[in-house]
Design an enzyme around this catalytic site. Structure first.
Site, PDB file in Angstrom:
ATOM      1  N   HIS A 224      -6.710  20.297  -2.271  1.00  0.00           N
ATOM      2  CA  HIS A 224      -5.827  19.421  -2.253  1.00  0.00           C
ATOM      3  C   HIS A 224      -3.999  20.087  -3.449  1.00  0.00           C
ATOM      4  O   HIS A 224      -3.312  19.927  -2.136  1.00  0.00           O
ATOM      5  CB  HIS A 224      -6.319  18.389  -2.555  1.00  0.00           C
ATOM      6  CG  HIS A 224      -5.355  17.320  -1.323  1.00  0.00           C
ATOM      7  ND1 HIS A 224      -5.931  15.791  -1.337  1.00  0.00           N
ATOM      8  CD2 HIS A 224      -4.458  17.709  -1.228  1.00  0.00           C
ATOM      9  CE1 HIS A 224      -4.668  15.257   0.022  1.00  0.00           C
ATOM     10  NE2 HIS A 224      -4.120  16.491  -0.623  1.00  0.00           N
TER      11      HIS A 224
ATOM     12  N   ASP B  28      -7.359  16.595  10.240  1.00  0.00           N
ATOM     13  CA  ASP B  28      -7.005  17.223   8.033  1.00  0.00           C
ATOM     14  C   ASP B  28      -7.749  15.637   7.920  1.00  0.00           C
ATOM     15  O   ASP B  28      -6.461  14.306   7.753  1.00  0.00           O
ATOM     16  CB  ASP B  28      -5.519  17.219   8.530  1.00  0.00           C
ATOM     17  CG  ASP B  28      -5.831  18.260   7.006  1.00  0.00           C
ATOM     18  OD1 ASP B  28      -5.359  18.664   6.714  1.00  0.00           O
ATOM     19  OD2 ASP B  28      -4.461  17.069   6.392  1.00  0.00           O
TER      20      ASP B  28
ATOM     21  N   TYR C 230      -8.583  11.225   0.400  1.00  0.00           N
ATOM     22  CA  TYR C 230      -7.883   9.494   1.699  1.00  0.00           C
ATOM     23  C   TYR C 230      -8.624   8.046   1.964  1.00  0.00           C
ATOM     24  O   TYR C 230      -9.688   8.239   1.842  1.00  0.00           O
ATOM     25  CB  TYR C 230      -7.747  10.577   2.963  1.00  0.00           C
ATOM     26  CG  TYR C 230      -6.401  11.930   3.000  1.00  0.00           C
ATOM     27  CD1 TYR C 230      -5.533  11.963   2.263  1.00  0.00           C
ATOM     28  CD2 TYR C 230      -6.097  12.609   4.393  1.00  0.00           C
ATOM     29  CE1 TYR C 230      -4.375  13.114   2.007  1.00  0.00           C
ATOM     30  CE2 TYR C 230      -5.339  13.049   3.976  1.00  0.00           C
ATOM     31  CZ  TYR C 230      -4.297  13.426   2.912  1.00  0.00           C
ATOM     32  OH  TYR C 230      -3.920  14.664   3.131  1.00  0.00           O
TER      33      TYR C 230
HETATM   34  N1  NAP Z   1      -2.000  17.874   1.657  1.00  0.00           N
HETATM   35  C1  NAP Z   1      -1.140  17.568   0.988  1.00  0.00           C
HETATM   36  O1  NAP Z   1      -0.705  16.904   0.414  1.00  0.00           O
HETATM   37  C2  NAP Z   1      -0.491  16.142   2.343  1.00  0.00           C
HETATM   38  C3  NAP Z   1       0.090  15.681   2.123  1.00  0.00           C
HETATM   39  C4  NAP Z   1       0.514  14.400   2.702  1.00  0.00           C
HETATM   40  C5  NAP Z   1      -0.024  14.575   4.459  1.00  0.00           C
HETATM   41  N2  NAP Z   1      -0.566  15.744   4.361  1.00  0.00           N
HETATM   42  C6  NAP Z   1      -0.930  15.129   5.982  1.00  0.00           C
HETATM   43  O2  NAP Z   1      -0.984  15.296   7.361  1.00  0.00           O
HETATM   44  C7  NAP Z   1      -0.628  14.194   8.434  1.00  0.00           C
HETATM   45  C8  NAP Z   1       0.906  14.025   8.474  1.00  0.00           C
HETATM   46  O3  NAP Z   1       1.914  14.231   7.887  1.00  0.00           O
HETATM   47  P1  NAP Z   1       2.104  12.340   7.254  1.00  0.00           P
HETATM   48  O4  NAP Z   1       0.882  11.827   7.337  1.00  0.00           O
HETATM   49  O5  NAP Z   1       2.315  12.698   5.513  1.00  0.00           O
HETATM   50  O6  NAP Z   1       4.016  12.040   8.152  1.00  0.00           O
HETATM   51  P2  NAP Z   1       4.377  12.285   9.732  1.00  0.00           P
HETATM   52  O7  NAP Z   1       2.805  12.770  10.094  1.00  0.00           O
HETATM   53  O8  NAP Z   1       5.439  12.991   9.670  1.00  0.00           O
HETATM   54  O9  NAP Z   1       4.655  11.272  10.333  1.00  0.00           O
HETATM   55  C9  NAP Z   1       3.811  10.003  10.333  1.00  0.00           C
HETATM   56  C10 NAP Z   1       5.065   8.659  10.409  1.00  0.00           C
HETATM   57  O10 NAP Z   1       4.707   9.137  11.769  1.00  0.00           O
HETATM   58  C11 NAP Z   1       5.034   8.381  13.231  1.00  0.00           C
HETATM   59  N3  NAP Z   1       5.017   9.393  14.535  1.00  0.00           N
HETATM   60  C12 NAP Z   1       4.030  10.157  14.029  1.00  0.00           C
HETATM   61  N4  NAP Z   1       4.528  10.603  15.377  1.00  0.00           N
HETATM   62  C13 NAP Z   1       6.160   9.972  16.322  1.00  0.00           C
HETATM   63  C14 NAP Z   1       6.457  10.250  17.253  1.00  0.00           C
HETATM   64  N5  NAP Z   1       5.721  10.963  18.528  1.00  0.00           N
HETATM   65  N6  NAP Z   1       7.419   8.965  17.178  1.00  0.00           N
HETATM   66  C15 NAP Z   1       8.101   9.051  16.690  1.00  0.00           C
HETATM   67  N7  NAP Z   1       6.490   8.560  15.189  1.00  0.00           N
HETATM   68  C16 NAP Z   1       5.699   9.049  14.995  1.00  0.00           C
HETATM   69  C17 NAP Z   1       3.943   7.346  12.419  1.00  0.00           C
HETATM   70  O11 NAP Z   1       4.565   6.403  12.862  1.00  0.00           O
HETATM   71  P3  NAP Z   1       3.137   5.953  14.152  1.00  0.00           P
HETATM   72  O12 NAP Z   1       1.953   5.403  13.853  1.00  0.00           O
HETATM   73  O13 NAP Z   1       3.867   4.087  14.686  1.00  0.00           O
HETATM   74  O14 NAP Z   1       3.460   7.129  15.594  1.00  0.00           O
HETATM   75  C18 NAP Z   1       3.586   8.169  11.147  1.00  0.00           C
HETATM   76  O15 NAP Z   1       4.601   6.591  10.700  1.00  0.00           O
HETATM   77  C19 NAP Z   1      -0.945  13.996   7.157  1.00  0.00           C
HETATM   78  O16 NAP Z   1      -2.002  12.922   8.256  1.00  0.00           O
HETATM   79  C20 NAP Z   1      -2.018  13.950   6.399  1.00  0.00           C
HETATM   80  O17 NAP Z   1      -3.282  14.708   6.512  1.00  0.00           O
HETATM   81  C21 NAP Z   1      -1.046  16.644   3.707  1.00  0.00           C
END
Ligand code: NAP
Length: 270
Positions: free
Chosen positions: A118, A52, A57
């Site tokens: 988005h 995704d 980004y």
């Molecule tokens: N459509 C939208 O408006 C929107 C908004 C926000 C996000 N998104 C999408 O959603 C994706 C995910 O959301 P996000 O990046 O905000 O948050 P997330 O995936 O919930 O959290 C990412 C964080 O969690 C840590 N993490 C992940 N897996 C882990 C595990 N198993 N154990 C411990 N820590 C863990 C990662 O650190 P480490 O790297 O150290 O593991 C990172 O700091 C984004 O990359 C993006 O593609 C979309």
């Protein structure tokens, strides 16, 4: 890996890979290229198939690196699902066509599997946006259309304008964020065969909400992040896209789709 399969045949893994922070955040940061490519490479090697990304980004650099990692992996493009998103500033007819062309150029791909709006914008010209989206599907540059951060009313307007089924609304959803349950979105998606793609599924704030989380994790020999993901994907029509640069976390997250929570555990967490 468990999948959600929609009536139109689209099959999406319950757990995919988020590409926010790949290549930078609000602008490209080439100093992160090594870390970003290593993260993508290990995700591909572990078996993630849904990626995704978005034109915003790292100002498109996330798409560039995602495309590069896929090419270098040698994995067949057809076996992957690539989602990208058009920014609210580009919702006019020609702007959508140009934005999609830009995403495909940066990814060096012929088509996107799923293309999302988005964010909603005030007075968005949805008729024009969907005229362009429908054309992109006809031209086979996009296979499926979706939205992100939309309300039920905005989603319904989109469904009326889209020539093909809207396949997803990508919204924040986690143990710590139930806003799209409270506003009726989850039920609407489940009743209408639309995927609710849960973003920020393991964001730190969500981990502290439920005191039972730790004991459920211990009972399954799992981490609290894995239980947070298992809780999400055990729900009908919910998929998720955690991001991690750490190969151990990436593997844990993928494996979370295989953890089966009991009805009682689902209720304690729910
Ligand atoms: N459509 C939208 O408006 C929107 C908004 C926000 C996000 N998104 C999408 O959603 C994706 C995910 O959301 P996000 O990046 O905000 O948050 P997330 O995936 O919930 O959290 C990412 C964080 O969690 C840590 N993490 C992940 N897996 C882990 C595990 N198993 N154990 C411990 N820590 C863990 C990662 O650190 P480490 O790297 O150290 O593991 C990172 O700091 C984004 O990359 C993006 O593609 C979309």
């Amino acid at each position: 890996m468990n999948y959600e399969i929609l009536p139109n045949g689209l099959s999406v893994p319950k757990i995919g890979f988020g590409c926010w922070k790949i290549g930078g955040e609000h602008s490209a940061d080439p100093s992160l290229d090594g870390w970003s490519l290593a993260a993508l490479r290990s995700a591909l090697e572990l078996g993630y198939t849904h990626f995704d990304t978005a034109e915003t980004y790292a100002k498109g650099h996330s798409e560039e690196l995602t495309g590069q990692a896929v090419r270098e992996s040698g994995i067949d493009r057809e076996s992957l699902l690539i989602t990208s998103k058009v920014t609210p500033a580009h919702l006019g007819y020609q702007s959508v066509l140009d934005a999609c062309a830009g995403s495909l150029r940066r990814l060096q791909m012929d088509y996107l599997d799923i293309y999302l709006i988005h964010w909603p914008a005030p007075n968005m010209p949805l008729e024009d946006t969907f005229r362009a989206f429908n054309q992109l599907v006809e031209e086979e540059k996009v296979r499926h259309i979706g939205v992100s951060n939309f309300s039920v009313e905005q989603l319904q307007r989109s469904q009326a304008l889209c020539a093909t089924p809207i396949v997803t609304n990508q919204v924040p959803y986690s143990l710590g964020d139930r806003s799209y349950v409270k506003n009726g979105m989850l039920a609407y998606c489940q009743e209408n065969d639309i995927l609710l793609t849960a973003y920020s599924p393991v964001a730190q704030s969500g981990m502290k909400i439920n005191p039972a989380l730790g004991s459920i994790a211990d009972a399954h020999g799992a981490t609290v992040q894995q239980i947070a993901l298992a809780w999400l994907v055990q729900q009908k029509r919910v998929i998720t896209i955690p991001m991690s640069g750490n190969p151990k976390h990436q593997a844990d997250n993928l494996a979370a789709a295989g953890i089966v929570l009991s009805e009682a555990e689902m209720q304690i967490l729910g």
